[in-house]
Write a protein that holds these residues in place. Structure first.
Motif, PDB file in Angstrom:
ATOM      1  N   MET A   1      23.666  74.913  10.347  1.00  7.24           N
ATOM      2  CA  MET A   1      22.767  75.402   9.515  1.00  7.24           C
ATOM      3  C   MET A   1      22.265  74.525   8.164  1.00  7.24           C
TER       4      MET A   1
ATOM      5  N   ALA B   1      20.081  87.149   6.273  1.00 10.20           N
ATOM      6  CA  ALA B   1      21.316  86.781   7.288  1.00 10.20           C
ATOM      7  C   ALA B   1      21.600  85.307   6.991  1.00 10.20           C
ATOM      8  N   HIS B   2      20.438  84.429   6.869  1.00 10.50           N
ATOM      9  CA  HIS B   2      19.993  82.708   7.221  1.00 10.50           C
ATOM     10  C   HIS B   2      19.005  82.234   5.530  1.00 10.50           C
TER      11      HIS B   2
ATOM     12  N   CYS C   1      20.801  76.711   5.184  1.00 10.87           N
ATOM     13  CA  CYS C   1      20.451  77.663   4.772  1.00 10.87           C
ATOM     14  C   CYS C   1      21.068  78.077   3.786  1.00 10.87           C
TER      15      CYS C   1
ATOM     16  N   ALA D   1      22.434  80.558   2.753  1.00  9.98           N
ATOM     17  CA  ALA D   1      23.303  82.041   2.695  1.00  9.98           C
ATOM     18  C   ALA D   1      24.749  81.126   3.415  1.00  9.98           C
TER      19      ALA D   1
ATOM     20  N   CYS E   1      26.856  81.534   5.354  1.00 17.96           N
ATOM     21  CA  CYS E   1      27.194  82.086   6.649  1.00 17.96           C
ATOM     22  C   CYS E   1      28.462  81.486   6.875  1.00 17.96           C
TER      23      CYS E   1
ATOM     24  N   MET F   1      28.023  75.360   8.156  1.00 14.60           N
ATOM     25  CA  MET F   1      26.850  75.886   6.815  1.00 14.60           C
ATOM     26  C   MET F   1      27.127  73.936   6.038  1.00 14.60           C
TER      27      MET F   1
HETATM   28 CU   LIG Z   1      23.042  80.796   7.905  1.00 11.97          CU
END
Ligand SMILES: [Cu+2]
Length: 193
Positions: free
Chosen positions: A184, A121-122, A163, A165, A167, A178
Motif C-alpha cells: 500500500m 477503498a484506497h 495509500c 485509507a 486498509c 499499509m
Molecule cells: Cu489501501
C-alpha cells in the motif's frame, strides 16, 4: 448604436485574435509539449489493486505493481483496475481528488471530484506532488472498477506514494500492507531525460 456593446465586442474579438496569434489551443486537458512544440501522448502507468484473497495474504490488499517510472516533464495517464469491493476509513481532504489535471479523475469513464466517507477503498497520495487519487470500491456488478487520472510531472526525483485509507491490519489499520513498500505504498520515480 450601443457603444458600450460595440466596445465590448471589439475587446473580445481582439483577445481571441491575439490568443490565436500566439498559437494557443483551448482544450480541457493540458497536453505536455515536446521542445519542438509538438504535443506528446501521455506516458501510461497501469496498476491493479488486488485483494488479500487474490494475492494469497489474508488482509493484505496490494497495488501490483507499486513501483512506477516515468520521464521528467511528462503528462502521466494513471490507469488503475481495482478488484476491492470494500470501503476503508478515509476522512477529510483524502476523500477528494487533488493535483490531477482539472482536479478530476475518471471512474468507469465518469468525471469525479470526490467521494463520501465510506466510498473510498484506497488512495494514491503523494504529498510532495500535492497529489491525491482516491479509489472507490468496485460495485457488485463489476469485476473491477477503473480509475483513470491525468497529471503532469516536472522535476526528476523519487516520490513516495502512500495509500491513506486505513486498509491495513492492526487496531489502527495502519499495519501490514499499509506500512510495507510494494503493497500500500511505493514509489513514483521521475527520471532525467
Ligand atoms: Cu489501501
Amino acid at each position: 448604436m450601443n457603444f458600450k456593446k460595440l466596445a465590448l465586442s471589439v475587446v473580445t474579438s481582439g483577445m481571441l485574435v491575439s490568443m490565436m496569434g500566439a498559437g494557443m489551443t483551448v482544450s480541457a486537458h493540458t497536453v505536455a509539449k515536446h521542445a519542438s512544440g509538438v504535443a506528446m501522448p501521455p506516458v501510461v502507468i497501469q496498476t491493479n489493486v488486488i485483494t488479500g484473497k487474490m494475492d494469497g495474504k489474508k488482509g493484505w490488499p496490494e497495488f501490483a505493481p507499486a513501483f512506477w517510472s516515468v520521464p521528467q516533464n511528462s503528462k502521466v495517464e494513471l490507469i488503475i483496475h481495482s478488484y476491492d469491493d470494500g470501503g476503508a476509513g478515509v476522512t477529510g481532504p483524502n476523500l477528494n481528488v487533488k493535483g490531477t489535471i482539472g482536479n478530476v479523475e475518471y471512474v468507469d469513464g465518469k468525471a469525479v471530484k470526490g467521494f463520501g466517507k465510506n466510498n473510498v477503498a484506497h488512495t494514491i497520495t503523494i504529498p510532495q506532488l500535492g497529489l491525491n487519487i482516491p479509489i472507490p470500491p468496485r460495485s457488485a456488478k463489476e469485476k473491477f472498477v477503473t480509475v483513470v487520472a491525468y497529471f503532469n510531472v516536472a522535476k526528476p526525483g523519487n516520490y513516495t506514494w502512500q495509500c491513506m485509507a486505513q486498509c491495513g491490519s492492526g487496531a489502527s489499520g495502519w499495519g501490514g500492507a499499509m506500512s510495507t513498500p510494494g503493497w500500500m505504498k511505493g514509489t513514483l520515480n521521475v527520471y532525467k531525460m
